[in-house]
Design a protein around this motif. Structure first.
Motif, PDB file in Angstrom:
ATOM      1  N   ASP A  88       0.869  -1.189  -0.056  1.00  0.00           N
ATOM      2  CA  ASP A  88       0.008  -0.012  -0.093  1.00  0.00           C
ATOM      3  C   ASP A  88       0.840   1.154  -0.140  1.00  0.00           C
ATOM      4  OD1 ASP A  88      -1.405   2.152   0.617  1.00  0.00           O
ATOM      5  OD2 ASP A  88      -2.393   1.259   2.696  1.00  0.00           O
ATOM      6  N   ALA A  90       0.776   4.051   0.925  1.00  0.00           N
ATOM      7  CA  ALA A  90       0.449   4.872   2.149  1.00  0.00           C
ATOM      8  C   ALA A  90       0.826   6.251   1.860  1.00  0.00           C
ATOM      9  CB  ALA A  90       1.312   4.210   3.017  1.00  0.00           C
ATOM     10  N   LEU A  92       0.606  10.126   2.272  1.00  0.00           N
ATOM     11  CA  LEU A  92       0.033  10.948   3.316  1.00  0.00           C
ATOM     12  C   LEU A  92      -0.833  11.906   2.465  1.00  0.00           C
ATOM     13  CD1 LEU A  92       3.254  11.827   5.250  1.00  0.00           C
ATOM     14  CD2 LEU A  92       1.618  10.205   5.743  1.00  0.00           C
ATOM     15  N   ASP A  93      -1.772  12.513   3.501  1.00  0.00           N
ATOM     16  CA  ASP A  93      -2.941  13.443   2.773  1.00  0.00           C
ATOM     17  C   ASP A  93      -2.141  14.834   2.682  1.00  0.00           C
ATOM     18  OD1 ASP A  93      -5.259  14.319   1.709  1.00  0.00           O
ATOM     19  OD2 ASP A  93      -6.294  14.499   3.898  1.00  0.00           O
ATOM     20  N   MET A  94      -1.424  14.988   1.468  1.00  0.00           N
ATOM     21  CA  MET A  94      -0.885  16.183   1.234  1.00  0.00           C
ATOM     22  C   MET A  94      -0.562  15.880  -0.391  1.00  0.00           C
ATOM     23  SD  MET A  94       2.825  15.552   2.965  1.00  0.00           S
ATOM     24  CE  MET A  94       2.188  15.319   4.746  1.00  0.00           C
ATOM     25  N   GLN A  98       4.783  17.199  -1.568  1.00  0.00           N
ATOM     26  CA  GLN A  98       4.782  17.338  -0.041  1.00  0.00           C
ATOM     27  C   GLN A  98       5.396  15.804   0.574  1.00  0.00           C
ATOM     28  OE1 GLN A  98       1.348  19.198   0.757  1.00  0.00           O
ATOM     29  NE2 GLN A  98       2.480  21.186   1.148  1.00  0.00           N
ATOM     30  N   VAL A 102       8.614  15.818   2.811  1.00  0.00           N
ATOM     31  CA  VAL A 102       8.359  15.224   4.042  1.00  0.00           C
ATOM     32  C   VAL A 102       9.521  14.268   4.404  1.00  0.00           C
ATOM     33  CG1 VAL A 102       6.329  13.530   4.234  1.00  0.00           C
ATOM     34  CG2 VAL A 102       6.693  15.214   6.056  1.00  0.00           C
ATOM     35  N   ALA A 105      12.373  15.955   4.793  1.00  0.00           N
ATOM     36  CA  ALA A 105      12.535  16.845   5.807  1.00  0.00           C
ATOM     37  C   ALA A 105      13.192  16.055   7.077  1.00  0.00           C
ATOM     38  CB  ALA A 105      11.436  17.322   6.287  1.00  0.00           C
ATOM     39  N   ARG A 134      -3.002  15.901  -4.876  1.00  0.00           N
ATOM     40  CA  ARG A 134      -3.123  15.352  -3.464  1.00  0.00           C
ATOM     41  C   ARG A 134      -2.673  13.801  -3.640  1.00  0.00           C
ATOM     42  NH1 ARG A 134      -3.768  19.080   0.131  1.00  0.00           N
ATOM     43  NH2 ARG A 134      -4.337  17.316   1.490  1.00  0.00           N
ATOM     44  N   ARG A 150       9.808   8.943  -3.267  1.00  0.00           N
ATOM     45  CA  ARG A 150       9.822   9.157  -1.837  1.00  0.00           C
ATOM     46  C   ARG A 150      11.020   8.371  -1.179  1.00  0.00           C
ATOM     47  NH1 ARG A 150       4.593   8.650   1.604  1.00  0.00           N
ATOM     48  NH2 ARG A 150       4.781   6.617   1.066  1.00  0.00           N
TER      49      ARG A 150
END
Lengths: 336, 232
Positions: A88, A90, A92-94, A98, A102, A105, A134, A150
Motif C-alpha cells: 500500500d 501509503a 500522506l494526505d498532502m 510534499q 516530508v 525533511a 493530492r 519518496r
C-alpha cells in the motif's frame, strides 16, 4: 556483489505474535549493493520479516545495519539510512511533492534542496506532472511511483520493498519492475525485496530466500533456487510437480541413489504421442503460458506448460485422456 | 402554536432591544463553553495520543473508560465537582464553588471523554500501513506524532466539535456547581430552567432560541474551519 560491509545482517531473528513464533530466521545477510528477494506464498511471513528487518516491528535476535547493531536508542538513526516501499503506497494526505519533501525533511535536508530533490525524483519516476495533486487522488500505479520516488529521494543505502507492485495491474507491474531494476543498479542501493512472484525475484535479485511458515526453506542464487528446489515444500511452492517412486517408474525416470521423489517443472513435461496415459483434471491460466494439470495412473498430479490457446482445445477438457512425457535430464531429485 | 410565536416574538424583542442581561448571559455562555472545550482539548488530545498510539498494558481498559465516559451523566460530573469544591470539601479552600471556574471544571470533565474517544477512534481508523510508513521515513517520536495528528486532523476537529456539543447544551452540572447566580454564573441553559419553573415559557423559549442560534453559529464556524483543514 556480496562483498565489503554487509548492508543488513540478521542473526537468530524471532518475531512473536499472540505468544506464537511467526518468524524464525537463523541467519540472513544482504551485501552492500546486493538485492535479496524473500520469496514465499501468501502468509509465509515475508512482510513480517521485512518489517522486523526494517526495525519497524519488535523482534528478538540481532539486526545490524551496515554493521551497526540496531539497539533501541539508535533505531531512528539507522532507519534514516534506509527506506521502505510498502504494498500500500501509503501516501500522506498532502500533495505528491510534499509527500517526497516530508521524507527529506526527516533526513534533515534543507527546504530549498528538498524541493529540488523531490522534483528530480518525481521526474525520474515519470510523475513530475502529479507534483501538485493530492496524494490520495492519484491512481495505484502512480502512487507506487511516488512511493518509489519518496524512497529513492532520501538516498537510502538499503531499501526494503514489501511486494510493492502487488496492487497494480500486470502491465504497470512489469514496467515498474524493470524501472526498479535500473534504479537499484544505478544507485547501488542494497535491497531486501519481498514477493510471491518468481519472475520478479529472478529479474531483480541476485539471491533468493524461500520462506515458508516464517522459516527459510532454501537460500541461494536466484536462478539456482528457482531451477533446483531442494525439498518437496520448496518444489511445490515453485510450481514443480512432485512425483513419487511409482510415478517416476511410470514415466521412466531413473532416480539417483538415496532419493525417491522427483520435482518436474511444467516446462520439463510435454504432451507427446506414445507417452504415458494421464487424465486431464483442470487447466490453469498464466500470463501467456498456462498449465495443464493431469493425473497419472499412480495418483500423482503432473503440471504441463502449454500455450493458452492450446488449453482451449476440446481434447484438453477435464476427463480427457492425454499422453505425457517428462524430460529425464530436467527432473530435479529431492533429498527431503 | 401561539406559545411558540410568542416565544419567537420575545426572542426577537430581547435581541432587538439589546437586553443587557441576555447579551451578558450569552457572552458568559460562550466564554464558559469555550473555556471548557479548550480545557477538554488540551487534556484530551494528549490523553488520546497516549491511548491511541502507545503500547502499554491496560491500553484497552483506558480506551473503554474513555468510551464509557462519552455517556457520563452530566449530573454525576456536577455532583463530583460540587463535592470536591464544596466549602467543607477537599478543595473547598480554593473558593471555586458557584464561580464560572467551577462550571468550566465540571463541563471539561464532561467534554474530555468525548474528545478522547472521538479522537482515538479517528486515529485508529488510519490505515496501519501509514503508521509503518511514517516511521519508515525516519520519523522520530515527535515527527511521528505530528504527522499522525495531521493525518487524523479531521477526526480531531470532529472530536473538539463533539466536546463542544456535549457542554453547550448541558444544564445539570452547570446548575449544581455554578448556582445560576445572576450576573456571575448564569448561562443560557441555567437561565431557562427557572423561567420554565415560573411558567414564563415565552422567555424560556426565547433563551432556548438564542442558545440554538449560538450553537448554529459556532457549528457553522467550526464546519468552515473543518473544510479549510480538509483542504490543507
Amino acid at each position: 556483489m556480496n562483498t565489503g560491509t554487509p548492508a543488513l545482517t540478521i542473526r537468530a531473528l524471532r518475531v512473536r505474535r499472540a505468544a506464537r513464533e511467526v518468524i524464525e530466521v537463523p541467519h540472513l545477510e544482504v551485501g552492500a549493493g546486493e538485492t535479496v528477494a524473500v520469496l514465499g506464498p501468501n502468509g509465509a511471513g515475508k512482510s513480517t520479516l521485512l518489517l522486523a528487518a526494517a526495525l519497524l516491528l519488535p523482534a528478538d535476535g540481532e539486526i545490524s545495519v551496515f554493521s551497526e547493531a540496531a539497539r533501541r536508542n539508535v533505531q531512528v538513526r539507522l532507519r534514516r539510512q534506509t527506506a521502505t516501499v510498502f504494498q500500500d503506497a501509503a501516501l500522506l494526505d498532502m500533495t505528491v511533492r510534499q509527500n517526497v519533501e516530508v521524507a527529506l525533511a526527516m533526513h534533515g535536508v534543507g527546504k530549498a534542496e528538498r524541493r529540488v530533490r523531490a522534483e528530480e525524483w518525481l521526474g525520474r519516476l515519470g510523475v513530475a506532472h502529479l507534483a501538485g495533486q493530492r496524494g490520495h487522488a492519484v491512481s495505484g500505479g502512480e502512487a507506487q511511483r511516488v512511493s518509489l520516488a519518496r524512497a529513492f529521494a532520501v538516498r537510502p543505502r538499503l531499501l526494503f520493498l514489501d511486494e510493492p507492485f502487488a496492487g497494480v495491474d500486470h502491465a504497470t507491474r512489469a514496467t515498474l519492475t524493470g524501472e526498479l531494476r535500473t534504479l537499484l543498479a544505478a544507485e547501488g542501493t542494497a535491497a531486501l525485496f519481498a514477493t510471491h512472484d518468481h519472475s520478479e525475484a529472478l529479474l531483480l535479485a541476485e539471491r533468493v530466500v524461500l520462506l515458508d511458515l516464517g522459516r527459510p526453506l532454501q537460500v541461494g542464487l536466484a536462478a539456482e533456487v528457482l531451477a533446483r528446489p531442494e525439498s518437496v515444500r520448496a518444489a511445490r511452492f515453485l510450481g514443480f510437480s512432485v512425483l513419487g517412486p511409482a510415478s517416476c517408474a511410470l514415466l521412466g525416470l531413473r532416480p539417483v541413489e538415496g532419493v525417491s521423489h522427483a520435482a518436474v517443472a511444467p516446462e520439463a513435461a510435454r504432451l507427446e504421442a506414445g507417452g504415458v496415459p494421464a487424465v486431464v483434471r483442470r487447466v490453469e491460466a498464466g500470463s501467456g503460458v498456462g498449465r495443464l494439470l493431469v493425473e497419472l495412473a499412480s495418483g500423482d498430479t503432473l503440471a504441463i506448460g502449454q500455450p493458452i490457446e492450446a488449453l482451449r482445445d476440446s481434447s484438453m477438457a477435464a476427463g480427457c485422456e492425454v499422453p505425457v512425457m517428462v524430460d529425464q535430464a530436467r527432473a530435479v531429485w529431492l533429498a527431503r | 402554536m401561539d406559545l411558540l410565536l410568542d416565544a419567537l416574538r420575545e426572542a426577537m424583542r430581547l435581541l432587538r432591544t439589546g437586553d443587557g442581561e441576555v447579551y451578558s448571559i450569552t457572552l458568559r455562555t460562550a466564554l464558559i463553553t469555550g473555556a471548557s472545550t479548550l480545557v477538554a482539548a488540551l487534556v484530551g488530545l494528549p490523553l488520546w495520543l497516549g491511548i491511541a498510539l502507545g503500547r502499554f498494558p491496560g491500553q484497552r481498559v483506558l480506551l473503554a473508560i474513555a468510551n464509557a465516559g462519552t455517556g457520563f451523566p452530566p449530573v454525576v460530573a456536577g455532583l463530583l465537582v460540587a463535592v470536591l469544591l464544596w466549602r467543607s470539601g477537599p478543595l473547598g479552600a480554593l473558593g471555586l464553588i458557584y464561580t464560572p471556574w467551577a462550571m468550566v471544571i465540571a463541563q471539561a470533565l464532561i467534554a474530555t471523554p468525548l474528545v478522547v474517544s472521538f479522537a482515538a477512534a479517528g486515529v485508529m481508523a488510519l490505515p496501519p500501513a501509514l503508521h509503518f510508513q511514517i516511521r519508515a521515513m525516519g520519523a522520530d517520536r515527535m515527527q511521528y506524532l505530528w504527522l499522525v495528528a495531521r493525518e487524523a486532523r479531521l477526526a480531531l476537529f470532529v472530536a473538539v466539535m463533539a466536546g463542544f456539543g456535549g457542554v453547550v447544551s448541558e444544564v445539570g452540572a452547570a446548575m449544581m456547581v455554578g448556582g445560576n447566580l445572576a450576573g456571575e454564573t448564569r448561562v443560557l441553559t441555567t437561565a431557562a430552567v427557572p423561567e420554565v419553573n415560573r411558567g414564563n415559557f415565552g422567555t424560556a423559549l426565547a433563551l432556548g432560541l438564542i442558545l440554538l442560534i449560538f450553537v448554529v453559529m459556532v457549528s457553522a464556524m467550526l464546519t468552515t474551519g473543518q473544510a479549510r483543514v480538509q483542504r490543507r
